[in-house]
Design a protein around this motif. Structure first.
Motif, PDB file in Angstrom:
ATOM      1  N   ASP A  69       0.835  -1.206   0.000  1.00  9.84           N
ATOM      2  CA  ASP A  69       0.000   0.000   0.000  1.00  9.84           C
ATOM      3  C   ASP A  69       0.871   1.257   0.000  1.00  9.84           C
ATOM      4  N   ALA A  70       1.886   1.258   0.880  1.00 13.00           N
ATOM      5  CA  ALA A  70       2.762   2.424   0.964  1.00 13.00           C
ATOM      6  C   ALA A  70       3.549   2.624  -0.332  1.00 13.00           C
ATOM      7  N   ALA A  71       4.073   1.528  -0.899  1.00 10.01           N
ATOM      8  CA  ALA A  71       4.851   1.623  -2.141  1.00 10.01           C
ATOM      9  C   ALA A  71       3.974   2.114  -3.290  1.00 10.01           C
ATOM     10  N   ALA A  72       2.744   1.631  -3.344  1.00  9.31           N
ATOM     11  CA  ALA A  72       1.835   2.048  -4.415  1.00  9.31           C
ATOM     12  C   ALA A  72       1.520   3.536  -4.314  1.00  9.31           C
ATOM     13  N   ARG A  73       1.282   4.017  -3.105  1.00  8.17           N
ATOM     14  CA  ARG A  73       0.961   5.435  -2.927  1.00  8.17           C
ATOM     15  C   ARG A  73       2.173   6.324  -3.245  1.00  8.17           C
ATOM     16  N   LEU A  74       3.356   5.859  -2.886  1.00  8.96           N
ATOM     17  CA  LEU A  74       4.566   6.623  -3.227  1.00  8.96           C
ATOM     18  C   LEU A  74       4.769   6.657  -4.740  1.00  8.96           C
ATOM     19  N   THR A  75       4.491   5.543  -5.404  1.00  8.06           N
ATOM     20  CA  THR A  75       4.634   5.499  -6.860  1.00  8.06           C
ATOM     21  C   THR A  75       3.672   6.484  -7.521  1.00  8.06           C
ATOM     22  N   ILE A  76       2.444   6.530  -7.037  1.00  8.29           N
ATOM     23  CA  ILE A  76       1.460   7.472  -7.576  1.00  8.29           C
ATOM     24  C   ILE A  76       1.923   8.910  -7.352  1.00  8.29           C
ATOM     25  N   GLU A  77       2.464   9.162  -6.177  1.00  5.89           N
ATOM     26  CA  GLU A  77       2.850  10.523  -5.800  1.00  5.89           C
ATOM     27  C   GLU A  77       4.107  10.999  -6.527  1.00  5.89           C
ATOM     28  N   LEU A  78       5.083  10.110  -6.668  1.00  6.79           N
ATOM     29  CA  LEU A  78       6.384  10.549  -7.165  1.00  6.79           C
ATOM     30  C   LEU A  78       6.558  10.390  -8.674  1.00  6.79           C
ATOM     31  N   SER A  79       5.797   9.481  -9.272  1.00  3.89           N
ATOM     32  CA  SER A  79       5.967   9.275 -10.708  1.00  3.89           C
ATOM     33  C   SER A  79       5.343  10.424 -11.492  1.00  3.89           C
ATOM     34  N   ARG A  80       5.837  10.652 -12.697  1.00  2.00           N
ATOM     35  CA  ARG A  80       5.356  11.771 -13.513  1.00  2.00           C
ATOM     36  C   ARG A  80       4.542  11.334 -14.728  1.00  2.00           C
ATOM     37  N   GLY A  81       4.753  10.119 -15.165  1.00  2.15           N
ATOM     38  CA  GLY A  81       4.084   9.683 -16.389  1.00  2.15           C
ATOM     39  C   GLY A  81       2.885   8.786 -16.144  1.00  2.15           C
TER      40      GLY A  81
END
Length: 417
Positions: free
Chosen positions: A54-66
């Protein structure tokens, strides 16, 4: 229509049913005696993995640009929510891990990541559904109050909208479960004050749940709040769709029978076990699919032993299959796609008036009873590892199908003029 005599439908004697119950009791006792550190480690590692995902998924959503990062993060979040709801929340709330005496992983304290209140769900599900599985008028999960899945329910013009209702329920499944639990609790509430308290509890949970997903996390994203909001909404819909498919495939394919209320009067433990076996269905799954479904691919085993650890269902299934062979009972299972297609067929077929249906109410794929065998003489079947001379439901069903095929192939006789 629905089955009124479970033992007669199963083509077993009272002694057979009692013996079956004793063998299932032995399985329960064996698993209870052997559960321990291995099982505790499993659920704790599952919780840790789910929270990390859950934490990794939310960080990916937050930090990714594309777009790729957003899609990966959303998929990961949907997966995390599915694991929390099904392998953790559902099974913890069944009391499968209460024996650990861990205040965090306990049915009385766990609040899951969805709109419904866990306590309300426990009553509607653990009691009304699992005790009275598929008993008409007692199990509210038969169609969830919005779907006609048996001919025992009288057709109404509103059922023509059933295919659309099915799509809406699938997309908003968590909200359907939430309202389902509320209505069950309000049914048993005494007085307006208790009913109001249950409504207030659900509204409070909705505020907290919606606030977390649709206000708190988007607000934490600052100017990118729309991206996070869309991800949370999409993940919830994906989780809903997956939970819906798993639950429907366990309860509405062909072979998941319905029962008249009279069957629970003076019901023995063996008859209760037998009703669970006849009223549920599995779908075939390997270890990964089993984990993602909360091990509810083993719906038969889950209904037999709802409070045993879910990680034990695979080994229990081998023993239950052997008992089905021994007592000549069907073990209803199939691929996930096959079971879902059967479910969709029932949903769309029963949206129509009964006058459009061809099979009799006692001999339809979705609705059967012991009356389907009236007039049939069950033929002897070869011994398949069960005691010689015991011909149960599986043989009876095979013989009934043979009789139907023979009738269809019988040539039409035309008397000469």
């Amino acid at each position: 229509m629905a089955i009124s005599d479970v033992t007669a439908y199963a083509h077993l004697s009272a002694g057979d049913v009692e013996a079956l119950g004793l063998e299932l009791d032995a399985i329960r006792s064996d698993i209870q005696e052997r559960r321990g550190a291995r099982d505790a480690t499993y659920i704790r590692r599952t919780i840790t993995f789910q929270r990390a995902l859950d934490a990794a998924a939310r960080l990916t959503i937050e930090l990714s640009r594309g777009r790729t990062g957003w899609l990966a993060g959303t998929a990961g979040l949907a997966l995390a929510k599915s694991i929390e709801n099904m392998e953790i929340g559902h099974n913890v709330c069944h009391g499968q891990w209460d024996w650990m005496n861990d205040p965090e992983v306990h049915s009385s304290t766990w609040e899951w990541d969805m709109a419904g209140v866990s306590a309300q769900w426990r009553y509607s599900h653990n009691y009304r559904h699992h005790i009275y599985t598929n008993v008409l008028g007692m199990d509210d999960d038969i169609g969830f109050g919005v779907m006609r899945v048996t001919r025992d329910e009288q057709w109404k013009p509103g059922h023509l909208l059933q295919p659309l209702r099915n799509l809406l329920l699938a997309a908003a499944f968590e909200w359907g479960i939430a309202l389902h639990g509320l209505y069950s609790e309000r049914d048993r509430a005494e007085g307006a004050a208790q009913k109001a308290a249950q409504t207030k509890a659900l509204l409070g949970k909705i505020v907290r749940q919606a606030g977390k997903d649709y206000l708190l996390f988007p607000a934490m994203s600052g100017r990118r709040w729309r991206r996070t909001l869309a991800a949370d909404a999409s993940a919830n819909v994906l989780r809903n769709l997956w939970a819906y498919v798993v639950i429907f495939c366990g309860h509405f394919p062909d072979g998941a029978e319905k029962f008249e209320p009279a069957v629970v009067a003076d019901e023995t433990k063996g008859e209760w076990y037998l009703r669970q076996m006849l009223g549920t269905a599995n779908f075939d799954a390997g270890p990964m699919l089993a984990f993602l479904s909360g091990n509810l691919c083993y719906q038969i085993e889950h209904h037999l032993f709802p409070d045993l650890p879910s990680n034990r269902y695979a080994e229990i299934a081998l023993r239950v299959r052997a008992l089905c062979e021994k007592y000549d009972l069907p073990y209803t299972s199939g691929t996930l796609l096959h079971q879902y297609l059967l479910t969709l067929r029932t949903i769309h077929k029963l949206a129509l008036p009964d006058s459009f249906l061809t099979a009799t109410p006692d001999d339809a794929p979705e609705t059967a009873s012991e009356r389907k065998f009236h007039g049939d003489k069950v033929i002897d079947a070869p011994d398949n590892g069960r005691p010689v001379g015991r011909n149960g439901l599986r043989t009876a069903l095979r013989h009934a199908e043979m009789s139907r095929v023979a009738m269809r192939r019988r040539p039409i006789r035309i008397d000469p003029v």
